[in-house]
Design an enzyme around this catalytic site. Structure first.
Site, PDB file in Angstrom:
ATOM      1  N   ASP A  31      -8.519   0.741  16.025  1.00 17.13           N
ATOM      2  CA  ASP A  31      -8.148   0.082  14.779  1.00 17.13           C
ATOM      3  C   ASP A  31      -6.690  -0.321  14.924  1.00 17.13           C
ATOM      4  O   ASP A  31      -5.797   0.519  14.853  1.00 17.13           O
ATOM      5  CB  ASP A  31      -8.357   1.054  13.608  1.00 17.13           C
ATOM      6  CG  ASP A  31      -7.826   0.493  12.283  1.00 17.13           C
ATOM      7  OD1 ASP A  31      -7.352  -0.660  12.260  1.00 17.13           O
ATOM      8  OD2 ASP A  31      -7.892   1.227  11.278  1.00 17.13           O
ATOM      9  N   LYS A  94       1.213  -7.442  12.998  1.00 16.58           N
ATOM     10  CA  LYS A  94      -0.102  -8.045  12.777  1.00 16.58           C
ATOM     11  C   LYS A  94      -0.039  -9.259  11.851  1.00 16.58           C
ATOM     12  O   LYS A  94      -0.842 -10.179  11.959  1.00 16.58           O
ATOM     13  CB  LYS A  94      -1.027  -6.982  12.184  1.00 16.58           C
ATOM     14  CG  LYS A  94      -2.485  -7.352  12.116  1.00 16.58           C
ATOM     15  CD  LYS A  94      -3.290  -6.127  11.748  1.00 16.58           C
ATOM     16  CE  LYS A  94      -4.751  -6.421  11.541  1.00 16.58           C
ATOM     17  NZ  LYS A  94      -5.489  -5.168  11.234  1.00 16.58           N
ATOM     18  N   GLU A 193     -13.195  -5.256  10.435  1.00 19.23           N
ATOM     19  CA  GLU A 193     -12.854  -3.923   9.933  1.00 19.23           C
ATOM     20  C   GLU A 193     -13.817  -3.393   8.872  1.00 19.23           C
ATOM     21  O   GLU A 193     -14.295  -2.261   8.993  1.00 19.23           O
ATOM     22  CB  GLU A 193     -11.406  -3.922   9.438  1.00 19.23           C
ATOM     23  CG  GLU A 193     -10.445  -3.945  10.628  1.00 19.23           C
ATOM     24  CD  GLU A 193      -9.031  -4.384  10.297  1.00 19.23           C
ATOM     25  OE1 GLU A 193      -8.690  -4.447   9.109  1.00 19.23           O
ATOM     26  OE2 GLU A 193      -8.274  -4.655  11.242  1.00 19.23           O
ATOM     27  N   ASP A 215     -11.415  -3.294   1.369  1.00 16.79           N
ATOM     28  CA  ASP A 215     -10.436  -2.764   2.322  1.00 16.79           C
ATOM     29  C   ASP A 215      -9.060  -3.366   2.053  1.00 16.79           C
ATOM     30  O   ASP A 215      -8.804  -4.523   2.370  1.00 16.79           O
ATOM     31  CB  ASP A 215     -10.915  -3.101   3.751  1.00 16.79           C
ATOM     32  CG  ASP A 215      -9.950  -2.608   4.831  1.00 16.79           C
ATOM     33  OD1 ASP A 215      -8.853  -2.113   4.500  1.00 16.79           O
ATOM     34  OD2 ASP A 215     -10.296  -2.732   6.023  1.00 16.79           O
TER      35      ASP A 215
HETATM   36  N1  LIG Z   1      -0.722   7.528  -1.039  1.00 20.72           N
HETATM   37  C1  LIG Z   1      -0.522   6.228  -0.943  1.00 20.72           C
HETATM   38  N2  LIG Z   1      -0.271   5.474  -2.017  1.00 20.72           N
HETATM   39  C2  LIG Z   1      -0.058   4.143  -1.927  1.00 20.72           C
HETATM   40  N3  LIG Z   1      -0.095   3.463  -0.775  1.00 20.72           N
HETATM   41  C3  LIG Z   1      -0.361   4.161   0.341  1.00 20.72           C
HETATM   42  C4  LIG Z   1      -0.596   5.544   0.332  1.00 20.72           C
HETATM   43  N4  LIG Z   1      -0.837   5.959   1.595  1.00 20.72           N
HETATM   44  C5  LIG Z   1      -0.741   4.849   2.355  1.00 20.72           C
HETATM   45  N5  LIG Z   1      -0.453   3.777   1.624  1.00 20.72           N
HETATM   46  C6  LIG Z   1      -0.243   2.400   2.066  1.00 20.72           C
HETATM   47  O1  LIG Z   1      -1.332   1.949   2.790  1.00 20.72           O
HETATM   48  C7  LIG Z   1      -0.904   0.977   3.720  1.00 20.72           C
HETATM   49  C8  LIG Z   1      -1.445   1.320   5.071  1.00 20.72           C
HETATM   50  O2  LIG Z   1      -2.812   1.349   4.993  1.00 20.72           O
HETATM   51  P1  LIG Z   1      -3.702   1.180   6.292  1.00 20.72           P
HETATM   52  O3  LIG Z   1      -5.101   1.214   5.850  1.00 20.72           O
HETATM   53  O4  LIG Z   1      -3.258   2.128   7.318  1.00 20.72           O
HETATM   54  O5  LIG Z   1      -3.293  -0.300   6.629  1.00 20.72           O
HETATM   55  P2  LIG Z   1      -3.460  -1.152   7.922  1.00 20.72           P
HETATM   56  O6  LIG Z   1      -4.880  -0.984   8.354  1.00 20.72           O
HETATM   57  O7  LIG Z   1      -3.183  -2.541   7.469  1.00 20.72           O
HETATM   58  O8  LIG Z   1      -2.498  -0.630   8.875  1.00 20.72           O
HETATM   59  C9  LIG Z   1       0.591   0.991   3.729  1.00 20.72           C
HETATM   60  O9  LIG Z   1       1.068  -0.096   2.976  1.00 20.72           O
HETATM   61  C10 LIG Z   1       0.891   2.308   3.043  1.00 20.72           C
HETATM   62  O10 LIG Z   1       2.138   2.295   2.383  1.00 20.72           O
HETATM   63 MG   LIG Z   2      -6.828  -1.133   8.269  1.00 27.71          MG
END
Ligand SMILES: Nc1ncnc2c1ncn2[C@@H]1O[C@H](COP(=O)(O)OP(=O)(O)O)[C@@H](O)[C@H]1O
Ligand SMILES: [Mg+2]
Lengths: 628, 212
Positions: A31, A94, A193, A215
């Site tokens: 991922d 990304k 995804e 998502d």
């Molecule tokens: N507890 C939370 N509350 C709000 N936002 C969150 C929390 N935990 C993670 N995030 C947010 O989720 C995002 C990352 O999510 P993720 O699914 O890992 O994204 P990606 O797949 O695009 O990398 C970031 O913007 C992060 O700040």
């Molecule tokens: Mg993701």
């Protein structure tokens, strides 16, 4: 004698998806996220799990730092170095994958690093001391994950599945695939995804029916509607916004903090600090109603900034609601309504924001599901698909995906003529005929576009090419067939062919943002030190697969119609089979192919007799397949 | 009677268009002479059990999908791709009443090409379409009832489309079951109406998206 039939036996019983245990391959799912990246593999029991680093962490921050001393730091080490090297630290790369400078500038927030237009308009990243393409930065992240996996699995990887947002366009997909290849990986497939998430979910729970996957990650938003039936995961529609996510929430909070501390024109270092503070505040506000973050600037007293959930929700209200449009469109395209769904699955870190959950609940009229870890579920699904593609899976699951955006070409009046509609199941191929509009016209420009709008200027330009050598004819007489082909990765190939004359010419194009880019081409060549050896390995593999098939076919033919041969003939055929079998045990692909061709050639007479018999069976009024 | 082909791999007899060789079980290329109905094993006609279509589609995917052939030779991989491309095209065409109607007019030899005119040639129908258009234009997109008005217009149009589908279905039925060639003319006329209505719906939906 019986040896021969025996060697054909295993091939005979092999169904396409059954593979011997010793062929088990080292494959993983990756991922490659905007914020975090993960790698997962399937264990011997068939269960997928994320692979942790030395310190037990599974999520690798998608951050790369390039200090001037030439080191390349990835993940937490890059974050640790980011305060020291704010202009050399790349985050959320990304968001720039497969995009032009204009696209990125239009949607981008302030960054510590610089951006410029590279070759073919593709965006490039400028640090304090060098330039680097988003594809390279992504490749550096992939390399770290791959070596983590190689260590855990005890050997080099045979292949990877990389996930992409469902709403990624062709250029973004191509860039992702290039990143994988640049990292020296065999990219078995790009998987969407949300589809990967559905796979992990559906298989985990044995679920059936209609599901929506919502998502919302760091930089992208995706919605997919799927039907799960007996192991088949059929995507009905998909939609999203490839530049909307938690980063945008951070951005708004960051601007607020900058205003509070009176920084109109922050230095990269200050910006870095405020962004981190904003992220921290946002994540806290998912748990509490009010929070205070400390902003310690390089000089002066630290600030304490209070943010309430209410204020935060006011800021992000428009962004959250913006996810509604793609959701409604996807439901309409799938021909369903909210109450037809069996469940709505939440994926991505930003779905932890209470307001997002609340909105999803209103939108679909039901409580969303999140029983699997929303951070890991995409990687887990990718691992399952990688396993499936390595031919070693149980063979009872299948992903059927769609293309997210319509594809077409430019016609008169700067209009786009759609050739493949959005949400068409892939792989797919469609053709359309066009003609010349001038007498004696010998060339035709073909401009390939992606998007839903009618005007060329509102769609994404993927490629331009020219079909030459059209024989001169009166206007409207030539027939030029343009064929669009989308493969299982969602990647497009276009070809054009003049039909009316015997002369046929066809040109295949790859979209220019991707590998067509000379820059990346060069880097790929450099990365392919093992190119030659890989190529030989592949030829050998192909030769062995073919030999196995031919032996199996010959074995089946002998069992069925062996009585058509006299003793001498039988002996000769078996001798040739033995020769092929022996060749296939060696590592010489040419030898194998020679033996195979000999067997083919020398058994033509046998094939002819079999054909006669088949025809006679049909003539006597019975279908051939009754004889199997 | 079923035509007999030779298996490309073991050279035994295969019924043309069968997916796998009965002798060596290797995948065979799709038969380009089969129409979508034949390919899906369905009786040609407008009335179609969509549940059956879905099931056959899924089953064929489970037989032919490229994912199941990744470790096979190049020819087998190509045939798998050809089958699935064919399968997806057939599924798309048969699932939707409009494309199914258009396709049937082609396979029955009634007409080779779907007409592409932007406006209908029948003046009465042109008037009808223009009235629908006017109603759509009259919706005040800035007004507070806009979303509801569009929805109501959509519902009415959907009813109209459903009626067209019934009528054109009868036309096809007259030909396929009753052997009356006039049925096809009726079907063609109503397929054309359905196409214009569908275009109208697309336009309406583009406007509705403003309120999503
Ligand atoms: N507890 C939370 N509350 C709000 N936002 C969150 C929390 N935990 C993670 N995030 C947010 O989720 C995002 C990352 O999510 P993720 O699914 O890992 O994204 P990606 O797949 O695009 O990398 C970031 O913007 C992060 O700040
Ligand atoms: Mg993701």
């Amino acid at each position: 004698m019986s040896v021969l039939l025996d060697i054909a036996e295993p091939g005979q019983s092999l169904r396409p998806h059954e593979v011997r245990p010793e062929d088990r391959k080292r494959v993983v799912g990756i991922d490659l996220g905007t914020t975090f990246s993960l790698v997962a593999a399937v264990d011997v029991q068939g269960k997928p799990a994320c692979i942790p680093d030395d310190e037990g962490r599974v999520a690798l921050p998608s951050v790369v730092c390039y200090p001037q001393d030439g080191r390349i730091l990835v993940g937490d080490r890059a974050i640790a170095a980011s305060e020291q090297y704010p202009t050399d630290t790349i985050v959320s790369v990304k968001r720039t994958m497969g995009r032009s400078l204009d696209d990125v500038v239009a949607s981008e927030h302030r960054t510590g690093f610089g951006l410029e237009a590279g070759e073919g308009g593709m965006v490039r990243i400028v640090t304090s001391h060098h330039r680097v393409s988003p594809v390279e930065v992504s490749a550096h992240i992939l390399k770290v994950l791959a070596s983590r996996a190689e260590e855990a699995l005890g050997g080099s990887l045979d292949g990877v599945v990389i996930t992409v947002p469902a709403y990624f366009d062709d250029a973004q997909r191509q860039a992702t695939k290039d990143a994988g290849r640049l990292a020296g990986l065999e990219v078995l497939r790009l998987v969407n995804e949300p589809t990967a998430a559905a796979l992990a979910y559906g298989l985990d729970q044995g679920r059936e029916g209609l599901y929506a996957i919502y998502d919302l990650g760091g930089g992208t938003f995706d919605i997919s509607i799927l039907r799960l039936t007996q192991g088949v995961f059929q995507v009905l529609s998909t939609g999203g916004d490839s530049a909307l996510g938690g980063d945008d929430f951070d951005h708004l909070l960051c601007e607020y903090i900058l205003k509070e501390i009176d920084e109109a024109d922050p230095s990269p270092a200050v910006l870095q600090i405020c962004k981190a503070a904003a992220r921290q505040a946002k994540e806290m506000l998912s748990r509490v109603d009010v929070c205070e973050v400390r902003v310690a600037l390089p000089h002066g007293e630290p600030f304490g900034i209070r943010v309430t959930r209410e204020l935060f929700e006011e800021m992000i209200d428009d962004l959250v609601r913006a996810t509604g449009t793609p959701c409604r469109r996807a439901m309409k395209d799938a021909g369903i309504r909210g109450h037809d769904l069996q469940g709505v699955v939440l994926v991505g870190g930003s779905t932890r924001v209470p307001m997002v959950r609340q909105y999803v609940k209103e939108l679909f009229g039901r409580e969303p599901l999140s029983d699997l870890d929303p951070d890991q579920v995409v990687a887990l699904g990718a691992a399952l698909q990688a396993q499936q593609l390595s031919g070693t899976a149980r063979g009872d699951m299948l992903l059927l995906d769609v293309t997210p955006l319509s594809l077409g070409i430019e016609t008169m009046g700067e209009l786009v003529e759609k050739i493949i509609a959005r949400n068409a199941p892939i792989p797919t191929a469609r053709s359309q005929d066009f003609t010349t509009f001038k007498d004696g016209q010998t060339a035709m420009a073909i401009h390939v576009l992606q998007g839903e709008r009618e005007l060329v200027s509102d769609c994404r330009s993927l490629a331009r090419f020219e079909l030459r050598g059209i024989p001169p004819m009166t206007a409207g007489a030539a027939r030029i067939r343009v064929t669009f082909q989308v493969d299982a990765d969602g990647l497009l190939t276009v070809s054009a062919q003049e039909q009316t004359t015997g002369v046929q010419q066809s040109v295949a194009v790859k979209p220019s943002y991707g590998l067509g880019d000379a820059e990346i081409e060069r880097m790929l060549r450099e990365a392919m030190v093992h190119g030659e050896a890989d190529w030989r390995q592949r030829l050998l593999h192909e030769a062995k697969v073919e030999a196995e098939r031919v032996l199996s076919a010959a074995g089946a033919a002998l069992r069925e119609d062996g009585d058509l041969l006299d003793e001498n003939e039988l002996k000769r055929v078996k001798g040739l089979m033995l020769a092929l079998w022996e060749a296939s045990q060696k590592e010489d692909h040419e030898g194998i192919n020679r033996a195979r061709e000999t067997l083919d050639r020398e058994t033509v007479f046998f094939a002819e007799r079999r054909m006669d018999r088949s025809v006679r069976k049909v003539m006597t009024g019975r279908k051939v397949d009754e004889f199997q | 009677m079923n035509r007999v082909d030779v298996c490309w791999s073991c050279r035994g007899g295969v019924v043309a268009g069968e997916g796998f060789c009965p002798t060596c079980r290797v995948i065979q290329p799709p038969d380009p002479r089969r129409d979508h109905f034949h390919y899906f094993g369905l009786n040609p006609g407008f009335d179609l059990d969509l549940g059956v279509l879905d099931t056959v589609y899924r089953q064929r995917q489970q037989q032919f999908h490229p994912d199941l052939f990744v470790s096979r030779g190049a020819t087998e991989r190509r045939y798998s791709m050809e089958h699935v491309t064919r399968l997806n095209e057939g599924y798309r065409t048969l699932k939707d009443p409009l494309t199914r109607g258009e396709y049937l007019l082609k396979v029955t030899g009634f007409r080779e090409q779907t007409p592409e005119n932007a406006t209908p040639s029948d003046p009465a129908f042109l008037l009808e379409i223009m009235e629908w258009r006017e109603t759509l234009e009259e919706v005040d997109l800035k007004g507070k009832n806009a979303a509801m008005q569009l929805q109501q217009l959509r519902d009415r149009m959907m009813e109209t489309c459903d009626a067209e589908v019934v009528t054109l279905g009868k036309g096809f039925h007259d030909w396929f079951v009753g052997g009356k060639r006039e049925g096809l003319a009726v079907a063609a006329q109503h397929t054309d109406r359905l196409r214009y209505f569908t275009r109208f719906l697309d336009e309406l939906d583009r406007k509705s998206e403003l309120f999503f």
